[in-house]
Design a protein around this motif. Structure first.
Motif, PDB file in Angstrom:
ATOM      1  N   LYS A  21       0.834  -1.203   0.000  1.00 26.30           N
ATOM      2  CA  LYS A  21       0.000   0.000   0.000  1.00 26.30           C
ATOM      3  C   LYS A  21       0.873   1.260   0.000  1.00 26.30           C
ATOM      4  CE  LYS A  21      -3.764   2.163   2.559  1.00 26.30           C
ATOM      5  NZ  LYS A  21      -4.619   2.086   3.750  1.00 26.30           N
ATOM      6  N   GLU A  22       1.891   1.263   0.858  1.00 27.24           N
ATOM      7  CA  GLU A  22       2.787   2.409   0.919  1.00 27.24           C
ATOM      8  C   GLU A  22       3.586   2.549  -0.376  1.00 27.24           C
ATOM      9  OE1 GLU A  22       3.074   4.858   3.239  1.00 27.24           O
ATOM     10  OE2 GLU A  22       1.326   3.929   4.187  1.00 27.24           O
ATOM     11  N   SER A  23       3.997   1.423  -0.955  1.00 27.81           N
ATOM     12  CA  SER A  23       4.735   1.462  -2.223  1.00 27.81           C
ATOM     13  C   SER A  23       3.864   2.035  -3.331  1.00 27.81           C
ATOM     14  CB  SER A  23       5.204   0.059  -2.625  1.00 27.81           C
ATOM     15  OG  SER A  23       6.135  -0.419  -1.713  1.00 27.81           O
ATOM     16  N   GLU A  24       2.625   1.592  -3.375  1.00 24.88           N
ATOM     17  CA  GLU A  24       1.692   2.098  -4.384  1.00 24.88           C
ATOM     18  C   GLU A  24       1.491   3.603  -4.220  1.00 24.88           C
ATOM     19  OE1 GLU A  24      -0.455   2.127  -7.691  1.00 24.88           O
ATOM     20  OE2 GLU A  24       0.516   0.331  -6.917  1.00 24.88           O
ATOM     21  N   LYS A  25       1.376   4.037  -2.997  1.00 28.92           N
ATOM     22  CA  LYS A  25       1.217   5.464  -2.707  1.00 28.92           C
ATOM     23  C   LYS A  25       2.453   6.245  -3.171  1.00 28.92           C
ATOM     24  CE  LYS A  25       0.193   8.217   1.399  1.00 28.92           C
ATOM     25  NZ  LYS A  25      -0.034   8.107   2.849  1.00 28.92           N
ATOM     26  N   TYR A  26       3.629   5.677  -2.857  1.00 24.52           N
ATOM     27  CA  TYR A  26       4.885   6.326  -3.256  1.00 24.52           C
ATOM     28  C   TYR A  26       5.001   6.390  -4.773  1.00 24.52           C
ATOM     29  CZ  TYR A  26       9.883   6.826  -4.129  1.00 24.52           C
ATOM     30  OH  TYR A  26      11.095   7.249  -4.606  1.00 24.52           O
ATOM     31  N   TYR A  27       4.716   5.291  -5.464  1.00 25.80           N
ATOM     32  CA  TYR A  27       4.813   5.256  -6.925  1.00 25.80           C
ATOM     33  C   TYR A  27       3.791   6.195  -7.564  1.00 25.80           C
ATOM     34  CZ  TYR A  27       7.871   1.215  -6.417  1.00 25.80           C
ATOM     35  OH  TYR A  27       8.899   0.371  -6.079  1.00 25.80           O
ATOM     36  N   SER A  28       2.635   6.313  -6.960  1.00 24.57           N
ATOM     37  CA  SER A  28       1.607   7.216  -7.475  1.00 24.57           C
ATOM     38  C   SER A  28       2.074   8.669  -7.378  1.00 24.57           C
ATOM     39  CB  SER A  28       0.315   7.024  -6.692  1.00 24.57           C
ATOM     40  OG  SER A  28      -0.627   7.987  -7.026  1.00 24.57           O
ATOM     41  N   ILE A  29       2.644   9.029  -6.246  1.00 29.27           N
ATOM     42  CA  ILE A  29       3.153  10.387  -6.057  1.00 29.27           C
ATOM     43  C   ILE A  29       4.321  10.652  -7.006  1.00 29.27           C
ATOM     44  CG2 ILE A  29       4.357  11.899  -4.433  1.00 29.27           C
ATOM     45  CD1 ILE A  29       2.592  10.664  -2.232  1.00 29.27           C
TER      46      ILE A  29
END
Length: 162
Positions: free
Chosen positions: A136-144
């Motif tokens: 979830k955090e990785s997805e958030k980071y990649y999205s940003i």
């Protein structure tokens, strides 16, 4: 064969080899989780069947103890007395066996099923929760990161200030 080792120092490099080894571990964790779930399910079904068998045998032994010969005449024959005593003794033996079976069933539940459930929930569940949180955090980071890379030069300044 075994799983390839995961070295903490390799996580900094984030190489394709490390990710492949990590994926092998994740697949094995999921396979183990499914196996333990099936084992718990099958064990619980077996324990339930043993309890039903135990109750049926107890009912049968009670029927044996309650059995009475209807004698012809005033007194029972020696054979009738011997058969009645044998049935009562057999019923007592069945009850003793069922008491031991009940202890065995309870022990199997306490020693096998409950610890497996606890291990699956605490250990495997914690690892799976950690992976979900990381994803979830990785997805958030990649999205940003993706959002930042797609901004034009004019928008970057205002977005960076936000």
């Amino acid at each position: 064969m075994g799983l390839p080792t995961l070295e903490f120092s390799d996580s900094y490099l984030d190489s394709p080899d490390f990710r492949e080894r990590l994926q092998c571990h994740e697949i094995e964790l999921e396979r183990t989780n499914k196996f333990i779930k099936e084992l718990i399910k099958d064990g619980s079904l077996l324990i339930g069947a043993l309890r039903n068998l135990s109750m049926a045998v107890q009912k049968f032994s009670q029927s044996l103890q309650d059995f009475q010969f209807e004698c012809i005449g005033d007194a029972e024959t020696d054979d009738e007395i011997s058969i009645a005593q044998s049935l009562k003794e057999f019923a007592r033996l069945l009850i003793a066996v069922e008491e031991e079976r009940r202890r065995l069933i309870q022990n199997a539940n306490d020693v096998l099923i409950a610890p497996l459930e606890k291990f699956r929930k605490e250990q495997i569940g914690a690892a799976k929760d950690g992976k979900k949180k990381f994803d979830k955090e990785s997805e958030k980071y990649y999205s940003i990161l993706d959002k930042h890379l797609n901004l034009s030069a004019k928008k970057k300044e205002s977005h960076l200030q936000e």
